[in-house]
Scaffold this active site. Structure first.
Site, PDB file in Angstrom:
ATOM      1  N   SER A 142     -67.948 -94.571  21.058  1.00  4.58           N
ATOM      2  CA  SER A 142     -67.563 -93.411  20.249  1.00  4.58           C
ATOM      3  C   SER A 142     -67.080 -94.005  19.073  1.00  4.58           C
ATOM      4  O   SER A 142     -67.896 -94.905  18.441  1.00  4.58           O
ATOM      5  CB  SER A 142     -66.323 -92.820  20.928  1.00  4.58           C
ATOM      6  N   TYR A 156     -70.810 -85.670  12.659  1.00  4.67           N
ATOM      7  CA  TYR A 156     -70.626 -87.184  13.134  1.00  4.67           C
ATOM      8  C   TYR A 156     -69.305 -87.063  13.888  1.00  4.67           C
ATOM      9  O   TYR A 156     -69.334 -87.234  15.208  1.00  4.67           O
ATOM     10  CB  TYR A 156     -70.404 -88.192  12.208  1.00  4.67           C
ATOM     11  N   LYS A 160     -68.801 -86.929  18.279  1.00  6.90           N
ATOM     12  CA  LYS A 160     -67.930 -88.159  18.992  1.00  6.90           C
ATOM     13  C   LYS A 160     -66.776 -87.300  19.571  1.00  6.90           C
ATOM     14  O   LYS A 160     -66.288 -87.908  20.582  1.00  6.90           O
ATOM     15  CB  LYS A 160     -67.480 -88.948  17.828  1.00  6.90           C
TER      16      LYS A 160
END
Length: 288
Positions: A142, A156, A160
């Site tokens: 991650s 992004y 994650k």
């Protein structure tokens, strides 16, 4: 010890996104420890020299993890070659920078496809084998962005955050089956994520003071990040080697990751404390 006995004792790792950065560093570290590796990437040929020195312990497979049929074939090939998979490392990914309004549908979906959906596809493909053996470790690469956020990193962070959410549920589901889940949360490491693996979207003037500053910071930091990928790989391998009772769920890497995660937890706790009375007041009134 014979080579056959040694291979029976060594673990088999399956690493996605292994051609560079943290993925490559992890492949090199695993080989250094005497384990075996299936290294997958879109361009696995960049690891050819490493494979020549690996004495048969490294299998290279071309893989685009966003194509489920290729994932299925790669896992089958890995099992056919080594007979087992002990550690799955979902590492394939890229960075993307742009305000939410700047990020079009195609870029957002591509981000989620690679760093969320493809990761789950690969995990599901390996799970039947691990369940049958009653053992295995799934390592989800991650980011500190799996819990924290910053302007310009909405896509992004979304990918994650989603990965961490599903992984936390997964860990509870597979623990009774002998399977472990480790989420790795690196901060800034000296890889191509701030360079060739960085995707930029067209900038809007309105976000110059926020996202624009992040764009400048990324350019300044490329090649100067404090994190050493080799040390990160060593830390991951060390933690994976721990007995199950000593395995954490989250592994932050880098001092910046520790600081950002603590700041995020404090931010959440402050809101919960401040809003606790309002939250509790929403219950039905007690009947007389």
């Amino acid at each position: 010890m014979s080579s056959q006995a040694s291979s029976q004792l060594s673990k088999v790792w399956f690493v996605t996104g292994a051609s560079s950065g943290l993925g490559r560093a992890l492949v090199e570290e695993v080989l250094r420890r005497g384990d075996r590796v299936v290294a997958t990437a879109r361009r696995p040929q960049v690891l050819a020299e490493l494979a020549e020195r690996a004495d048969g312990r490294l299998r290279l497979i071309e893989l685009d993890v966003t194509r489920p049929e290729q994932v299925r074939e790669a896992v089958a090939a890995a099992l056919s070659h080594f007979g087992q998979l002990d550690v799955l490392v979902n590492n394939a990914g890229f960075s993307i920078l742009g305000a939410v309004e700047e990020t079009d549908e195609e870029a957002l979906r591509a981000t989620m496809e690679l760093m969320f959906f493809a990761t789950i596809t690969t995990t599901r493909e390996v799970l039947p084998h691990m369940r049958a053996r009653g053992s295995g470790t799934i390592v989800q690469i991650s980011s500190v962005a799996g819990l924290s956020t910053a302007p310009g990193f909405g896509a992004y962070c979304a990918a994650k955050h989603a990965l961490e959410g599903v992984s936390e549920s997964l860990a509870q589901e597979v623990k009774p089956l002998g399977i472990r889940v480790l989420v790795v949360e690196p901060g800034s490491f000296r890889t191509s994520l701030f360079g060739s693996a960085f995707r930029h979207v067209p900038a809007m003037e309105a976000y110059g003071a926020t996202v624009g500053q992040m764009r400048d910071w990324v350019k300044q930091m490329d090649g100067k990040q404090a994190g050493d990928p080799a040390k990160a790989a060593r830390a991951i391998a060390d933690v994976v080697a721990r007995p199950s009772e000593a395995l954490p769920f989250r592994l932050p890497l880098g001092g910046d990751a520790v600081e950002q995660l603590r700041a995020k937890l404090a931010f959440i706790a402050a809101d919960v404390d401040r809003m606790e009375a309002i939250a509790r007041a929403t219950a039905f009134d007690a009947k007389p």
